[in-house]
Write an enzyme that holds these catalytic residues in place. Structure first.
Site, PDB file in Angstrom:
ATOM      1  N   SER A 186       1.411  -1.185  -0.357  1.00 50.70           N
ATOM      2  CA  SER A 186       0.127   0.359   0.303  1.00 50.70           C
ATOM      3  C   SER A 186       0.907   1.602  -0.066  1.00 50.70           C
ATOM      4  O   SER A 186       0.917   2.187  -1.173  1.00 50.70           O
ATOM      5  CB  SER A 186      -1.276   0.347   1.122  1.00 50.70           C
ATOM      6  OG  SER A 186      -1.139   1.142   1.657  1.00 50.70           O
ATOM      7  N   LYS A 190       1.569   3.795  -4.231  1.00 51.61           N
ATOM      8  CA  LYS A 190       1.779   4.662  -3.897  1.00 51.61           C
ATOM      9  C   LYS A 190       3.321   6.126  -3.988  1.00 51.61           C
ATOM     10  O   LYS A 190       3.251   6.763  -4.301  1.00 51.61           O
ATOM     11  CB  LYS A 190       1.247   5.883  -2.830  1.00 51.61           C
ATOM     12  CG  LYS A 190      -0.453   5.360  -2.965  1.00 51.61           C
ATOM     13  CD  LYS A 190      -0.770   5.823  -1.175  1.00 51.61           C
ATOM     14  CE  LYS A 190      -0.650   4.985   0.004  1.00 51.61           C
ATOM     15  NZ  LYS A 190      -1.390   4.527   0.656  1.00 51.61           N
TER      16      LYS A 190
END
Ligand code: URA
Length: 439
Positions: A186, A190
């Site tokens: 996660s 990004k």
């Protein structure tokens, strides 16, 4: 034919997923072919059966590729593209300091930051305390300003790693956030979608940390370093202490004031300076802007002493719509809370432990953070003059100042700061500020 349940079954039965399995599943998430129940089932299977480094790398890459991936090569920047990310803390304004410092040393820092989460503060909320500062410019403006200023801090856009947004929302409501494999994918998806050459991760350990134990913080740092490097981005991590607020203050406008004081040299609180220097030195080393720790630190100190780092911060603020004289006249722009009340020590003794999470939640309760995503924020409120672990205090002496909207909120704030501090007759053993360098 793509059948998400076959991929879930494979993970449920402890088999290793292939890169193709993971790519297909994540594409299905982005395209809406995979349901929330299937995301939840895979997340729970990963929670129990884990993922190898190869699977984590594949998951990170697939999530990165679910949306736009920024590229910097075509701009021919004369330096590396480098960033820092942290697992979140209280009184942690290092991003606002080291972005301009590294830019002044020749790095390019396209920092995509988040809002406050739970008890932790968010860089974006702090920047929103500056009147006029636009945290959501379009991508072309962002790219142009990164080239011109060297550092630009903005918010997450819907175009970057959209699969993470969907998967995270499901994890959040299915008790599956706490999987190191999925936290790694996660966070890194990004960061990879920002097109970085290099990343330094600040993983916090202690009573205010996102990870529940020291061992879990180490595990996350090691996972991020192997997966980040495995996915082609030079990655290092520092394990730093979050057993108390990093700066002696916490709150949004309050931390912008602290940023200005730090960059202009008015005040550099010791632990904040130590962590900022350690992280920014690592950024210079991992991106090739310095060859040794000594060289890195000397460049960074020069960036501060010459005023170049402060100038980069000021340039970033004005380029994004903030006031041109923020550094010269902060009082003209930054909100001040109407009520300020000291927290009085109830006894003599040493500050023995601080419930750092409790301090962060105090700021949230004062209105400086959100209970729900749609809540507004009171930029003026927060805590200042926080006493430190190991400090000797006499009864009647203040251990903090509470800045509140009204008297009731101030009194509640005083009570919760008192509940967060424990005193003892003997001095405690102090935790190190930086525990470990994981590279
Ligand atoms: N922060 C993230 O961005 N993702 C996680 O999974 C946990 C913390």
């Amino acid at each position: 034919m793509f059948l998400p349940q076959e991929i879930i079954r494979k993970k449920r039965d402890r088999h290793e997923l292939s890169e193709a399995d993971i790519a297909a599943f994540v594409q299905g998430v982005t395209a809406g072919q995979v349901t929330d129940s299937q995301i939840a089932a895979l997340a729970m299977a990963v929670f129990f059966n884990d993922m190898s480094v190869a699977e984590r790398v594949a998951m990170t890459r697939a999530m990165r590729d679910s949306g736009q991936v920024l590229e910097w090569r075509s701009l021919n920047l004369p330096g590396p593209v480098v960033d820092k990310h942290s697992t979140g803390g209280v009184g942690d304004l290092t991003s606002l300091l080291l972005g301009p410092m590294v830019a002044a040393c020749g790095g390019f820092v396209p920092m995509i930051s988040g809002r406050g989460l739970g008890h932790t503060g968010g860089t974006l909320d702090k920047l929103d305390a500056i009147p006029g500062y636009n945290t959501a410019p379009d991508i072309d403006t962002f790219r142009r300003l990164v080239r011109e200023v060297g550092v630009v801090i903005i918010g997450q856009t819907a175009q970057l790693a959209p699969a993470d947004k969907r998967i995270y929302a499901v994890r959040d409501v299915t008790a599956t956030v706490e999987s190191v494999a999925m936290i790694t994918a996660s966070i890194l998806s990004k960061k990879l979608s920002a097109g970085l050459d290099a990343l330094v991760m600040d993983v916090k350990a202690g009573s205010g940390a996102f990870m529940p134990t020291f061992e879990k913080s180490v595990e996350l740092a090691e996972s991020i370093v192997s997966v980040g490097n495995g996915a082609g981005m030079k990655t290092a991590a520092l394990l730093t202490d979050m057993n108390q607020s990093l700066a002696p203050c916490a709150g949004n406008a309050i931390e912008i004031r602290c940023t200005i004081d730090y960059l202009t040299g008015k005040q550099r609180p010791t632990r904040l300076h130590e962590v900022t220097m350690a992280l920014s030195a690592r950024m210079l080393l991992v991106s090739g802007l310095a060859q040794t720790e000594t060289e890195a630190r000397s460049k960074l100190q020069q960036a501060l002493d010459s005023g170049h780092a402060a100038a980069r911060f000021a340039h970033m603020v004005t380029s994004l719509g903030g006031p041109a004289d923020l550094l010269e006249a902060p009082d003209r722009y930054l909100a001040v809370a109407p009520v300020a009340v000291p927290v009085i020590a109830p006894r003599n003794g040493y500050i023995h432990t601080v419930d750092c999470r409790g301090l962060g939640l105090t700021v949230v309760s004062l209105g400086g953070g959100r209970h729900r995503a749609e809540d507004g924020i009171d930029y003026a409120v927060g805590l200042t003059d926080l006493a430190e672990l190991g400090q000797r205090i006499e009864a009647g002496q203040p251990i903090a100042m509470v800045h509140a909207r009204d008297n009731d909120a101030a009194q509640q704030g005083v009570a919760s700061v008192l509940a967060a501090y424990q005193f003892a007759d003997t001095a405690p053993t102090l935790p190190p500020t930086v525990y470990r360098d994981i590279s």
